[in-house]
Design an enzyme around this catalytic site. Structure first.
Site, PDB file in Angstrom:
ATOM      1  N   LYS A 162      -6.178 112.848  25.677  1.00 30.80           N
ATOM      2  CA  LYS A 162      -5.155 111.806  25.832  1.00 30.80           C
ATOM      3  C   LYS A 162      -5.783 110.443  26.105  1.00 30.80           C
ATOM      4  CE  LYS A 162      -1.549 114.966  27.519  1.00 30.80           C
ATOM      5  NZ  LYS A 162      -0.723 115.380  28.666  1.00 30.80           N
TER       6      LYS A 162
ATOM      7  N   THR B 273       3.001 122.147  17.018  1.00 37.40           N
ATOM      8  CA  THR B 273       2.068 123.208  17.403  1.00 37.40           C
ATOM      9  C   THR B 273       0.920 122.592  18.194  1.00 37.40           C
ATOM     10  OG1 THR B 273       0.510 123.042  15.536  1.00 37.40           O
ATOM     11  CG2 THR B 273       2.563 124.266  15.149  1.00 37.40           C
TER      12      THR B 273
ATOM     13  N   GLU C  71       3.525 109.637  19.259  1.00 29.79           N
ATOM     14  CA  GLU C  71       3.871 109.152  20.599  1.00 29.79           C
ATOM     15  C   GLU C  71       3.711 110.227  21.660  1.00 29.79           C
ATOM     16  OE1 GLU C  71       4.224 106.860  23.285  1.00 29.79           O
ATOM     17  OE2 GLU C  71       5.148 105.763  21.629  1.00 29.79           O
TER      18      GLU C  71
ATOM     19  N   ASP D 245      -7.413 118.577  27.820  1.00 35.01           N
ATOM     20  CA  ASP D 245      -6.174 117.954  27.359  1.00 35.01           C
ATOM     21  C   ASP D 245      -6.095 116.493  27.820  1.00 35.01           C
ATOM     22  OD1 ASP D 245      -3.529 118.329  26.064  1.00 35.01           O
ATOM     23  OD2 ASP D 245      -2.804 117.818  28.054  1.00 35.01           O
TER      24      ASP D 245
END
Length: 815
Positions: free
Chosen positions: A682, A555, A606, A678
């Site tokens: 990362k 999710t 990962e 986003d």
């Protein structure tokens, strides 16, 4: 001569007894037989409960008498010919009247003596054996009934009498030496003392009766007929993969039966062991199945472990203190006081320092044992030389058993490490000098996990079962499940990994199947599930307590990301593509990592960066090998790369973003991608995995979206704003063309600072030719100084993300 014994399930009803008679008829060809029968299934429990009710002045004991009577009458009607029925019914009715008289006496007196309890309990075998004997005579006329009480003589220890073997063997030898019957039917469980009072041999005593008869007759073999195909490598009700044991020694069978293998009553082996009479454990309902052969032969085997067994409802008592060191007789006093209170000690371990003694007993005896021990050591406790007795209840003993264990190194280590990896805490350890078994005490709620884990380790060719609890079955989740279904056979055959999906949940429904779901029909299965509830999902996953459990989060939900700690604390691994947890506050990120280490539960993510690309895994290897990351440059958004690669004069920005969503490249809320949040998450994860401490707010986010786009609260308004501000995006494209560059959203980390921004990338940059949805990461390290380590490939899409999640699951399987 062969002795056969048929257990309660074998004689449960008329239909089963007919199978017994068929087996006896076949065995009687060329052989004389002694056949020992148990009570009809459940009758002994009914008798014991009725006696307790009668003694407690509970008149419902009369209902039990009627039920017992009807059960036996129904069996007679279905089994015995009309010509023999009346006489047998009269005999059985007379004996049930005797039973009622005994129970009425208990009711009137309000008490139940051990002697009366034995007399009442004996009726189960007496009634069943006479019915079976009559039915047997219809098939084998030369058969007879013999009351075991006339042959087996014991002391007067009612409830579990000790056999006088010298007298018993003489009586058995005389009777069978003079008897000419082809088959003799005897009741199990019962005997008599020197005063002709009925005694019993303990629950499961019908096996013991058969062994006593086999020993007394010097039988060629003892056959125990039950409802399973022999002794198993573990309890098949708990371990589905358990296998029948083909050959086993007397000593191994004794150990397994002592440690809870209920297919054989522990005292059974001793009489036949002395006479070297082999035992067969056979299945009444699959008479052609091989079964288990027990003898003194030590058959060669590649596996030194013959079986794994357990005893539940155990309490651990610990007596310790400096007053025990060097003091002779402490152990004697401890065990004497337990013996005086008729408390059986199942497990013993003592430290070489003599500072403490630890014993295992039944839960029900724990309070009495504690009181007795503290009374015995009252003086030492009052002087603080010995601590008050420590009691821990609701434990279980698990034992590895095998005759050849002493010839193999490292078995204890394998056992302990296997349990440790699944967070099964070992409370105590014992290993005999014979090295025929290794026993450990664990929490009772861990027994299923422990037995399955150990069985997997020692009996299943090292095939590792992974139990998945999957939350989120959208685009990526669907691909993930399809990949598991497609590769299931390959993984089992080639990697020795058996992947089972135990639970699936979407935002509406969830479904659990402890035995693993049929993934071909998973969509219909989940739709027929219960209403989704995160709290209930966690509770069920914990309560199942399965080995090698993995929670898979597919999710982008903040609430789901906040529950990882609840799984890790239960030794449930977490695999996630959800970036929220690892990009949350550094303390939380660090906390989850520490829980993973503490509870030996892998925490793998990962797919947080680069979907299926091995970016994080490669980074981990760099750090583990002693390298240091100094700088990172990366295009980390496959969705943004797809968008800017396809955005052109003929394909407007709004439509490209829409298409990226259809292709599954963007998050459900595309603003997360386009705002740079986003990508910031990362690069933050990569920075943290590189060993640096950083928070999200420390990353400079140069957002290229107009303010109005950022202020929208739903997808519909967001896409409208993209159309409204189309000129803004066209101007960015025009500027890129004018500079002979391409638009790329780049993440950077250098000298402790990080940023994300839309940049104009010139042709000489390795980022320029990055096509489609590809990602690229450059790591500049102490070893990769001038030329960076580059990882490049597809960084978005349901299939590649699913494959990355799948790869993390396989990593756990290979640990």
């Amino acid at each position: 001569m062969i002795t056969l014994k048929f257990g309660g399930t074998s004689v449960a009803n008329a239909q089963n007894i007919k199978l017994v008679i068929e087996i006896v008829n076949e065995k009687a060809k060329g052989n004389k037989l002694a056949v020992v029968a148990s009570a009809l299934n459940g009758v002994t429990d009914m008798l014991i409960n009725a006696s307790k009710k009668a003694a407690a002045k509970d008149e419902s004991y009369k209902i039990a008498i009627d039920e017992i009577k009807q059960k036996h009458f129904d069996t007679i009607t279905d089994l015995v010919d009309n010509s023999n029925q009346n006489q047998l019914l009269i005999k059985i009715n007379s004996q049930i009247n005797q039973l009622q008289t005994l129970l009425d006496g208990c009711f009137l007196l309000g008490e139940l003596s051990p002697r009366t309890a034995d007399a009442i309990a004996s009726f189960g075998e007496l009634l069943s054996s006479q019915i079976i004997a009559t039915a047997l005579q219809q098939t084998i006329p030369n058969s007879a009934f013999k009351d075991s009480r006339e042959l087996i003589k014991t002391n007067s220890n009612f409830g579990k009498a000790s056999v006088d073997f010298e007298l018993t063997n003489k009586l058995i030898a005389y009777y069978f030496g003079s008897n000419k019957s082809q088959v003799v039917l005897l009741p199990g469980f019962i005997a008599s003392d020197e005063h002709q009072n009925t005694t019993t041999l303990g629950r499961g005593g019908s096996d013991y009766t058969a062994a006593i008869i086999a020993n007394g007759t010097k039988s060629e073999a003892l056959e125990i007929w039950t409802d399973v195909n022999g002794m198993f490598t573990a309890n098949p009700k708990i371990v589905k993969q358990a296998q029948p044991i083909e050959f086993i020694s007397y000593q191994e069978a004794m150990e397994l039966s002592h440690f809870g293998a209920k297919v054989l009553y522990p005292p059974t082996i001793q009489p036949v062991f002395n006479s070297q009479i082999p035992i067969w454990i056979k299945n009444t309902f699959e008479s052609q199945a091989l079964g288990t052969y027990i003898s003194s032969e030590n058959k060669a085997s590649n596996n030194p472990i013959k079986g794994i067994s357990h005893i539940d409802k155990i309490a651990l008592l610990t007596l310790e203190g400096s007053g025990m060191i060097g003091v002779a007789g402490s152990s004697k006093r401890l065990f004497s006081v337990l013996s005086q209170n008729n408390i059986n000690v199942i497990f013993i371990t003592q430290a070489s320092s003599e500072h403490s003694i630890c014993i295992g007993i039944q839960n029900q005896d724990a309070d009495l044992a504690k009181k007795a021990i503290e009374t015995e050591f009252e003086l030492e406790i009052s002087q603080n030389k010995i601590d008050p007795c420590l009691v821990e209840k609701d434990l279980c003993i698990v034992a590895l058993v095998g005759e050849n264990m002493k010839n193999h190194q490292g078995l204890s280590g394998k056992m302990f490490s296997t349990l440790g990896k699944n967070n099964v805490n070992i409370r105590a350890i014992a290993q005999g000098a014979s090295e025929r078994n290794i026993s450990v005490v664990i929490n009772e709620n861990d027994v299923k996990k422990a037995l399955n884990t150990l069985h997997e380790r020692f009996f299943e060719d090292n095939t590792k079962q992974l139990n998945l609890f999957v939350m989120g079955v959208g685009n990526v989740g669907e691909k993930f499940i399809d990949q598991i279904n497609q590769q299931k056979k390959f993984l089992k055959e080639n990697l020795k990994i058996n992947v089972r999906v135990i639970a699936l949940s979407n935002s509406r429904k969830m479904f659990f199947d402890e035995d693993g779901m049929n993934l071909k029909d998973w969509k219909s299965i989940i739709e027929n599930g219960e209403n989704a509830n995160v709290s209930e999902f966690i509770t069920k996953a914990k309560s199942l307590n399965l080995r090698n459990s993995i929670f898979v989060d597919i999710t982008a939900n903040h609430d789901i990301a906040s529950i990882y700690d609840q799984f890790l604390k239960q030794n449930i691994a977490v695999v996630t593509c959800n970036k929220i947890a690892c990009s949350s506050k550094f303390e939380n990120y660090k906390y989850l990592k520490s829980l993973s280490r503490k509870y030996n539960a892998p925490f793998l993510f990962e797919t947080n960066v680069g979907a299926g690309l091995p970016i994080i895994d490669t980074l981990k290897h760099l750090i583990a090998s002693g390298d240091k990351v100094n700088r990172i440059n990366a295009v980390l958004s496959g969705s943004l790369n797809f968008i800017f690669n396809n955005f052109s004069d003929s394909y407007n920005f709004h439509d490209v973003v829409k298409e990226a969503g259809v292709q599954g490249f963007t998050e459900p809320d595309p603003k997360i991608d386009l705002s740079g949040v986003d990508v910031a998450r990362k690069i933050l994860i990569l920075i943290r995995e590189s060993g640096y401490e950083m928070e999200m707010e420390h990353i400079e986010n140069n957002c290229f979206l107009p303010q109005e786009c950022m202020e929208t609260t739903n997808n519909e308004d967001f896409f409208k704003s993209l159309t409204k501000h189309s000129n803004h995006f066209e101007n960015l494209l025009a500027e890129a063309k004018a500079k002979d560059s391409r638009l790329k959203f780049v993440a950077s980390f250098d000298n402790g600072k990080a940023s994300v921004s839309l940049q104009f990338i010139p042709k000489e940059s390795p980022f320029y030719n990055l096509e489609g949805k590809d990602n690229i990461v450059e790591f500049y390290t102490d070893r990769y100084i001038d030329q960076p380590l580059i990882i490049k490939g597809a960084g978005a899409g349901a299939a590649v993300t699913a494959s990355g999640i799948f790869a993390d699951v396989i990593r756990i399987g290979n640990v």
